[in-house]
Each structure stands twice: as C-alpha cells, then as structure tokens.
Design a protein around this motif. Structure first.
Motif, short mmCIF file in Angstrom:
data_model
loop_
_atom_site.label_atom_id
_atom_site.label_comp_id
_atom_site.label_asym_id
_atom_site.label_seq_id
_atom_site.Cartn_x
_atom_site.Cartn_y
_atom_site.Cartn_z
N CYS A 140 0.84 -1.21 0.00
CA CYS A 140 0.00 0.00 0.00
C CYS A 140 0.87 1.26 0.00
CB CYS A 140 -0.91 0.01 1.23
SG CYS A 140 -1.89 1.54 1.30
N ILE A 147 -2.65 0.49 5.31
CA ILE A 147 -2.82 -0.83 5.93
C ILE A 147 -1.68 -1.01 6.94
CG2 ILE A 147 -3.06 -3.31 5.55
CD1 ILE A 147 -3.69 -2.70 2.61
N MET A 177 -6.62 7.86 -2.87
CA MET A 177 -7.26 7.75 -4.20
C MET A 177 -7.63 9.12 -4.73
SD MET A 177 -9.33 4.31 -4.51
CE MET A 177 -9.11 2.92 -3.42
N CYS A 235 -7.76 0.98 -7.18
CA CYS A 235 -6.32 0.97 -6.87
C CYS A 235 -5.86 -0.47 -6.90
CB CYS A 235 -6.08 1.61 -5.50
SG CYS A 235 -4.41 1.37 -4.87
N GLY A 236 -6.29 -1.24 -5.89
CA GLY A 236 -6.05 -2.69 -5.92
C GLY A 236 -4.60 -3.11 -5.82
N LEU A 237 -3.70 -2.18 -5.46
CA LEU A 237 -2.30 -2.60 -5.31
C LEU A 237 -2.18 -3.62 -4.17
CD1 LEU A 237 -0.51 0.83 -5.84
CD2 LEU A 237 -0.74 -1.05 -7.47
S1 SF4 Z 1 -6.65 0.21 -2.33
FE1 SF4 Z 1 -4.59 1.15 -2.62
S2 SF4 Z 1 -4.54 2.88 -1.17
FE2 SF4 Z 1 -6.26 1.58 -0.57
S3 SF4 Z 1 -5.42 0.19 0.96
FE3 SF4 Z 1 -5.21 -0.89 -1.00
S4 SF4 Z 1 -3.19 -0.34 -1.75
FE4 SF4 Z 1 -3.69 1.11 -0.12
#
Ligand code: SF4
Ligand code: SF4
Length: 281
Positions: free
Chosen positions: A222, A227, A241, A260-262
C-alpha cells in the motif's frame, strides 16, 4: 432452477461483449463463483451490529420493494467475479498507481457487474420469482458513519461471506477460493435454494495475518500507508485515491472511479486462499 441460474450467470460472464477490455481479447473477469444464503439467516441481523445499524437485511429490502405481501422465504444469490489473470498481472507492476487494465476493470467491469445484476433479476422475474438487486434498489445508499467510515446499506462482500464464498482480510477485502482480486454482486429472490455451507469458523480465517500472524504483504504494497498490523484505514485509502490516483489517471485512462487494488495484487492471497492457511479450503 438452480442449475439454470448458474448456467445463465456463467454463460453471461463468458459470452457478454461487455466483459471485455477495450481493444483487447482479454476479459475483465474469469468464471464466477456462486453461493447462496437463506434470507432469514441470523447473520444478516448480526450485520446491524457488525457493520452498522444502517445495514439492511434481505427481508427489509424485500419488504420495502413489495410491501406487506413481501416473500417470507427466499435466497440471497451472491457471486464473485475473479479479476482475470491478464488484468492482475498488469497491476502487479504498479507501485503507486493502478494499471490501465485494473482501472478499466474497476470502472467498466463494475458496469458489467451491474448489467449482470439486471440480467439475473430479469431472468428470475421471468420465471415468476420476485427478485431485486439490493445495490440497484431505492433503499441502497452510501453511508458515512463514525464507526464504519465509508459504508453502505448493503455490502456485497458481507453477502458473499454469508453465502460461503470467502472471509475478510487485513486489507478489508474478501479472500475467496479464487483470491481477493474480484468484484462481488448479489440479488435477493423468493426462489428457495439450499444455502451454501460456510467452510470457515471465523470472519478472518483465510488471512495469514489473522490466522498465523505472518504475511503482511498488503501492508508493504500500500503506497498510502493505509494498511497496518491493526487493519485497513478506509479514510487514508480514500484520501490517497482522491489526492494522488484520481488526478494522475482519471483523464489519462478515461474513467472516473479508477480503483487501486495494489494491495490485492502481488500478494499471496491475490488469486487463491494463501498456502499454509490452517483452515479448511
Ligand atoms: S486500495 Fe490502494 S490505497 Fe487503498 S489500501 Fe489498498 S493499496 Fe492502499
Ligand atoms: S496479503 Fe497477507 S496479510 Fe494481507 S490480506 Fe492477504 S493474506 Fe492477509
């Protein structure tokens, strides 16, 4: 009817031209998983405590839609649309922002998910079963609550948990047999289908951080620091975001909600229940 329903959902996902990345043969979503929960399952009432008192039960949705003669029995039909390998691969490369393919899956893929909800509602109504899609109903709305943060009156992930499809994670996603990278959907119908057994004991069984105090890969993935060992900070995630991802990609990618979904890619739970999980699969 259960067989017909499952065949129809899987057929829609595999053949719809809306489930296709622009200028590509690749699909947003692979074959779905489908699960069922009784509309009177006590878990839905417990969500008023777990999620918030604003979260509505299936019965409340049916009553609002059909009045006093609403169906007293029925089923929540829940599905998981696993993000395709091509899309997941593209997002694994990202460090700060999502890939073009991921953002299109979040935005146009969710529009496809909406068309799937409408398709399933129409199919079941045609067969004579009163049916609605909660997130398309008048009672669905976004809610900001001091306890739950950004929330809504129906959570597709909680419906999927009730329907035996997966358990929650440190990053606030739902880990299923096909992983955490997915979109979820559901309808509520008076058609009675035997509920799917929930092959887990607790709400976080499939997450390595909770079941064995290992992993934490999503913490490192993240870019917003949203997180931690304590869980997912929804507000920090949303701020990242809005302030970083939207300005960088929305115009470039041609979307307004890029996702995002990283934290859902390049992690052990991306496409499966992580190995060494000491619970049943
Ligand atoms: S969606 Fe992106 S910004 Fe949100 S917790 Fe997951 S990695 Fe982090
Ligand atoms: S990456 Fe690891 S800690 Fe994070 S949700 Fe997945 S299994 Fe849990």
């Amino acid at each position: 009817m259960k067989k017909e329903l499952e065949k129809a959902i899987k057929g829609f996902v595999s053949t719809s031209p809306s489930n296709q990345l622009k200028d590509s043969d690749e699909r947003y979503f692979a074959e779905p998983m489908i699960g069922y929960a009784d509309i009177n399952d006590p878990l839905f009432s417990e969500y008023k405590t777990i999620v918030g008192d604003f979260h509505l039960t299936p019965v409340e949705f049916l009553e609002a839609e059909y009045g006093e003669a609403y169906p007293r029995s029925g089923t929540v039909v829940s599905w998981i649309l696993p993000v395709s390998l091509a899309v997941r691969r593209s997002n694994r490369k990202g460090k700060k922002i999502p890939s073009f393919e991921w953002s299109h899956t979040r935005y146009f893929g969710e529009l496809f998910n909406e068309s799937l909800r409408k398709y399933v509602v129409a199919l079941l109504r045609t067969r004579g079963y009163r049916t609605l899609a909660p997130v398309l109903a008048a009672q669905w709305k976004r809610v900001e609550s001091p306890e739950a943060g950004h929330a809504s009156t129906w959570s597709e992930r909680h419906a999927a948990y009730a329907a035996g499809l997966g358990t929650f994670s440190l990053s606030d996603g739902l880990i299923t047999r096909k992983g955490i990278a997915h979109r979820a959907g559901s309808v509520i119908t008076e058609l009675v289908i035997e509920p799917t057994a929930r092959p887990y004991q607790g709400p976080y069984d499939y997450c390595l951080k909770y079941n064995s105090n290992t992993c934490g890969a999503c913490i490192k993935r993240c870019p917003a620091g949203a997180i931690t060992e304590k869980g997912h900070d929804k507000e920090a995630c949303h701020q990242y975001m809005r302030q970083v991802i939207y300005p960088k990609v929305n115009e470039k990618y041609g979307v307004t909600i890029p996702g995002c979904g990283l934290c859902q890619t390049k992690v052990p739970c991306e496409s499966r229940i992580p190995a060494n999980t000491p619970v049943s699969r």
